[in-house]
Scaffold this active site. Structure first.
Site, PDB file in Angstrom:
ATOM      1  N   SER B 112       0.825  -1.204   0.000  1.00 56.24           N
ATOM      2  CA  SER B 112       0.000   0.000   0.000  1.00 56.24           C
ATOM      3  C   SER B 112       0.860   1.256   0.000  1.00 56.24           C
ATOM      4  O   SER B 112       1.931   1.294   0.612  1.00 56.24           O
ATOM      5  CB  SER B 112      -0.886   0.009   1.252  1.00 56.24           C
ATOM      6  OG  SER B 112      -1.466   1.290   1.438  1.00 56.24           O
ATOM      7  N   THR B 163      -5.155   2.611  -7.623  1.00 48.70           N
ATOM      8  CA  THR B 163      -6.471   2.488  -6.983  1.00 48.70           C
ATOM      9  C   THR B 163      -7.376   3.605  -7.480  1.00 48.70           C
ATOM     10  O   THR B 163      -7.055   4.785  -7.318  1.00 48.70           O
ATOM     11  CB  THR B 163      -6.318   2.534  -5.454  1.00 48.70           C
ATOM     12  OG1 THR B 163      -5.499   1.431  -5.064  1.00 48.70           O
ATOM     13  CG2 THR B 163      -7.659   2.442  -4.762  1.00 48.70           C
ATOM     14  N   LYS B 242      -7.179  -0.820  -9.990  1.00 48.86           N
ATOM     15  CA  LYS B 242      -7.804  -1.498  -8.842  1.00 48.86           C
ATOM     16  C   LYS B 242      -9.076  -0.769  -8.455  1.00 48.86           C
ATOM     17  O   LYS B 242      -9.053   0.418  -8.118  1.00 48.86           O
ATOM     18  CB  LYS B 242      -6.829  -1.517  -7.664  1.00 48.86           C
ATOM     19  CG  LYS B 242      -7.404  -2.090  -6.377  1.00 48.86           C
ATOM     20  CD  LYS B 242      -6.323  -2.244  -5.306  1.00 48.86           C
ATOM     21  CE  LYS B 242      -6.841  -2.954  -4.071  1.00 48.86           C
ATOM     22  NZ  LYS B 242      -7.712  -2.130  -3.247  1.00 48.86           N
TER      23      LYS B 242
END
Ligand SMILES: Cc1cc2nc3c(=O)[nH]c(=O)nc-3n(C[C@H](O)[C@H](O)[C@H](O)COP(=O)(O)O)c2cc1C
Ligand SMILES: Cc1cc2nc3c(=O)[nH]c(=O)nc-3n(C[C@H](O)[C@H](O)[C@H](O)COP(=O)(O)O)c2cc1C
Ligand SMILES: Cc1cc2nc3c(=O)[nH]c(=O)nc-3n(C[C@H](O)[C@H](O)[C@H](O)COP(=O)(O)O)c2cc1C
Ligand SMILES: Cc1cc2nc3c(=O)[nH]c(=O)nc-3n(C[C@H](O)[C@H](O)[C@H](O)COP(=O)(O)O)c2cc1C
Lengths: 377, 377, 377, 377
Positions: B112, B163, B242
């Site tokens: 992350s 993301t 994502k």
């Protein structure tokens, strides 16, 4: 939730009301009719829909602004206040608090015929910048009815919301068990004592709730489409029919020249077993097309609920009980908390769905869960 | 489950975490957005699918090996690690433990952007034999963003996972109630104190979780498809999107030249009401065909879940919380337990389904339960 | 339920076993694999079917008689005994009690390869009038396998039931947690100590149930259709495949000349997530037509369940756990109670459905509940 | 609910009976067969239907009047009393109280063959103005049967209701557990001690309920359509078949000249697993068209249930247990409370649905919930 804490969601406000209001008031506000299955469905039906959010869209600027009734009513957000009777049972300020909070939140308020504050006093509290419509019950005594209309016009209410799902009151069994009636220190403020027995609300029918007895005595059960024409003949205000669930009736409504349809099952308080409003909405939108505005109320508790209703064609949504829970929590401030919460949740939901204005909300944003659960793989 | 006992399934690890982690950490890890209905659906949807196992096939040799991104990434198993922020709240070793366990299990790890260990330290722990991708959040400050990309490249991360479902943080009500923020002894390790106010995470917005405030301040809400092009212009790494749920967006993604799509609803933490990922998967696989890899995360807790996802077209699956529960249980060893458990369950499920390699997994292995419950008999 | 009381239904027998058997035995008998969702479905699926009973038919004489395997096996009732391993954990008499009860009830018994009483002793208890088939697991050591077949033939077992859903044992988590293994005073009675390591069951793999370890070590995971041919080459007994769920496999089975198909998911103990057997049945009946017998086991607890299975095309049904609960209740007498109860319930259900012989049972007797819940009105 | 309080709904009456009746009587009255799933479905199925109410219709005058059997039977309301055996277990006045309440409520009563008050005494209590039909069980001894018919004719019963779903009694497990039999101070009042062993009810079969033993001994299991012809040959009374669920049988019924069909599953007391009656109704209405009357019983507890049944084509509905709960509450007065409650609820439901007479009730008033839950949006 203590008063000093943050209110996280509408359900917390309801929880607070459940533990702080007198039982007969809470029951009156929260109950649905009979087995309360439509009450449960009003919520559950939102849970049977699914969003299909879009990605990589600029959502830095979100505009919740909407314009209703052919552009004659513009609002900062599509989340408005449904008419609920007797708000002073929730908080001493009652409809005054609601009217002020509505104005402060740039929301629209519909005042109930059965308010515990007068049409005029509410208008004053709502102010010049406020947006307000008046909900009308048609009394057997047409003079009483015409008088309500006239007072609403004179006090700056800009539309009439004619409730058509209440020729008689639905069975709310908690009210029957509680022998519910208006507390002695309150009154239906729009009616004088002598007003064609309108004070009938104090009748104590041992077999029923006091309100049910009042409605049976006062409200016109013969109401038909010709009375819509009559109403149009005595006012220039736009008319919105509240309580439409059948597409055929929606078509009849536009044929009779109404300006708006509020898809509603009266918060599940009239005929138990009718569809959730979010389920009834698409059929009505399909029936009327762009011939008039379509709104929705019933079970809206989340910004995501609002998003679903708007995506499926509602121009605005109305909330009933959330405002009462806000009132019970902290009067005017509480109502503002409720409205702000819903607005913030709607804004967030729009951003996460890839939408930045209401025009972006189309039916393609929502599918029935059955699309997935019954997919051919 | 005592430490000396065998871990039977992922849910036991979660149960352990529930009773051993500080409440605000457990809540942050476990929560979904709002009413958490998508959270429940992510699991429930697997239960609405049925296997049609085949018999009398030689299953003595099972090969879980898979190759991703046009053969540039080969893995011993299709079960990989989704990016989850702030792993050092679960165990002092945090991302280091995860990186080591990933390498030991021959799994792939996505780090992350919001790790509590730096890009470089994680790479070192993961080692030369390790497989790692970097999850990217695009900051308003593009210099910050470009810097992250460059550091990931230099540290041997072989793909960027962009993301796209988080222009703003979803409402996770437990975090709001807990006033969740990163514990003082930890920091977002990839950002310096002066890094364009990236330390904003310590802002204490009384009305929200600290993370939500940080995201609102730092993350670029204007992100669109042109920014995907920008990202491609500053890196040679393959890009995986994502957070894709709509088939239309999947088509746009391949049109924009991405190498992979991760069907994800962010562990049900962003927009509540979106479909379960296993429900969204088939539509996306159908939309992109073989034009790019499709992966899935969300609610994978069983080898049978993995089997379903692979049968329906996912090339690999990623698990988020199971790794956190493993971490909380025993650091590196716990993560390995979690990964090994899933691998063993997958292998067993394949054998019982009559499959010995991933290529045997086709949609014919899975049907919707509705095929049976709604059969004409 | 005290021993002196009437047994009202199979569930009462299970309730008795739950409170009287050692936990690890009850768990072994009752468990399904993993999350046990197929276990629940095996029951629930019967509840999603509806009878359409017929009226005004003479039901004074009901004949439950049935003939199987091209008339070579006639039975007084279509309710038979599925093979279940290690019955002496339920009652000291174990398979002997079952064999006697089967004969007394004119039922058919399938003996498990993993019985705690030998093939020969069970045959003796079952007697000349008894009807018995032998359930076969194929061992890696084919000599062991061939030996089992020969002994079954010589002891008057009239068919071989080849279990094809167990190349490896399903994950039954209670067994893993209990560290389940056969109690020391019992043994798998069909295998000698020296028999190709068949005593592997006593291996104590700390990570798994003892039985799972045994299966992994002994059972042939390479089994394919050619081994069916091999089996046909060493025996003249009719062969029934046990554990078929896919219509394609059913077609392959008849193409390979088997005489019967037992639609089974092994009592939900192998791959969790497969359909309930009553849901899988119609597709398999449609695939094989009259080319071979089709039977069903899984979740049969009521005469009405039997009626549904027969109406949908099963020639007979088998019950596993109900026999174990009967054994645990009162040995031979308990098994007879279980069988008689089911026979009586079936007879009654047939009368109430207007049927007096099995030939009256056709698919028109049963509809999916969805026929009603999704009716256009 | 204390005796002095208002009875709000039928369920309150049941609750009262549950706590005031002896357990074996309450169990006998309330039970369904086996797992009682049809019992649950009889209620649940109403909840899977939705009303589409119409608005702006004059509902000031509501007429519940109905005419049955080609105009030979006119009633003030379509809510009638189903035959239930042995009413004196609920209240000493038993069938006398029911007969008086029926007359007072202008309702129709069906008397059970197995009443604890004689045909003649019930007729006297019901009076000249009363409306009564006689429910017939056909005994093996046809003389007994013919005698019942003759007595019913002579006592002013105007139709015969031939129950065709009870060749044998369903399994009601509470009765088996309770060893249920008629209390010693009561008797089946229509049969003399010597009457072809009809007193068999006192037989104490240790394995079953006394009633089940009685039915097995006395009732004719050979009954077929030719016996309907026989019955027609010995009486001029119109014949109604009670217990029809299959459309094919409904067609056969009209072909055999019956005047009415009562769609019933015997209050879910016979074959468990049959459809709810409200689900079976539309298929039967479609099959018979206007060739004879169609009625419904089973699970009717609300005016809204009645409305649904009438909208879907029933000419009248019958209630069984609600009358027993009324009896148990206060004898004659209790039965009247139950009937009045249902009539009031029906009237209210009609008004809220926009209907003022039974002819307004058409299938368009009701849709399946699946119309909404499975809508394409
Ligand atoms: C306590 C209460 C009082 C209400 N009073 C009125 C009323 O006077 N007039 C009216 O048209 N609707 C009335 N309604 C219905 C609301 O306008 C609205 O349709 C409903 O509350 C929306 O559902 P919700 O409460 O789930 O948001 C009332 C609803 C409640 C809960
Ligand atoms: C505690 C937590 C933190 C997460 N942090 C991130 C993150 O930093 N970046 C990101 O792209 N996704 C993040 N996710 C989403 C995961 O990558 C993944 O989509 C999700 O966890 C998959 O669902 P599962 O937890 O049910 O396996 C996070 C999820 C959790 C539970
Ligand atoms: C305790 C137990 C042991 C079993 N052992 C065997 C076995 O040795 N061989 C086999 O083919 N099936 C075995 N089965 C599966 C049964 O033959 C049968 O498929 C299953 O029990 C049917 O489901 P039911 O128990 O719900 O009736 C076993 C099942 C149970 C419950
Ligand atoms: C206690 C009881 C006794 C009954 N006795 C009879 C009977 O003697 N004859 C008959 O035809 N039906 C009998 N029935 C069935 C009823 O006539 C009717 O079909 C059923 O009660 C309707 O369902 P409800 O009880 O849900 O209203 C009986 C039902 C109950 C509950």
């Amino acid at each position: 939730m203590a008063h000093s804490q943050i209110v996280t969601c509408i359900d917390e406000l309801e929880q607070h009301a459940r533990t702080h209001l007198p039982k007969n008031a809470f029951d009156y506000y929260s109950s649905g009719a009979n087995d309360q299955r439509t009450l449960a469905e009003n919520r559950a039906a939102f849970y049977r829909l699914r969003f299909l959010p879009r990605i990589l869209r600029d959502v830095s600027q979100v505009d919740l602004g909407v314009s209703l009734l052919n552009g004659t009513q513009t609002l900062a957000s599509p989340i408005c206040i449904a008419p609920t009777a007797m708000q002073r049972m929730a908080h001493p300020d009652g409809e005054i608090a609601t009217a002020r909070a509505a104005a402060a939140s740039e929301s629209l308020m519909i005042l109930s015929s059965w308010s515990t504050t007068s049409i005029e006093d509410v208008a004053a509290a709502n102010g010049n910048a406020g947006a307000r419509w008046f909900q009308l019950y048609v009394y057997r005594d047409r003079a009483v009815t015409a008088q309500l209309v006239k007072r609403a016009e004179q006090s700056g209410y800009t539309a009439l919301v004619l409730t058509v799902d209440t020729p008689i009151l639905g069975r709310r069994e908690a009210d029957i068990r509680n022998g519910f009636r208006l507390p002695p220190h309150l009154r239906l403020a729009n009616f004088s004592e002598t007003d064609s027995k309108a004070t009938g609300v104090s009748i104590t029918d041992k077999k029923d709730s006091g309100l049910a007895a009042y409605v049976a005595a006062q409200i016109d059960q013969t109401l038909t489409w010709k009375d819509v024409k009559w109403l149009q003949s005595i006012t220039k205000l736009p008319i919105i029919l509240k309580g439409v669930l059948s597409p055929e009736d929606a078509t009849l409504a536009v044929d009779h020249g109404v300006q708006g349809i509020l898809v509603s099952n009266h918060g599940a308080r009239q005929l138990d077993g009718v569809p959730a409003t979010i389920e009834a909405l698409p059929g009505i939108v399909a029936a009327v097309g762009s011939r008039c505005d379509v709104y929705l109320d019933g079970g809206v508790r989340r910004g995501t609920d609002v998003l679903m209703a708007l995506a499926l064609g509602a121009k605005a949504v109305f909330v009933g009980r959330p405002v009462l829970w806000g009132l019970a929590y902290k009067g005017e401030e509480g109502v503002q908390i409720a409205l702000t919460l819903l607005q913030q949740e709607l804004k967030l939901a729009m951003q996460l769905a890839g939408c930045s204005k209401l025009a972006d909300l189309t039916p393609s944003l929502v599918v029935s869960a059955s699309t997935y659960t019954h997919a051919k793989l």
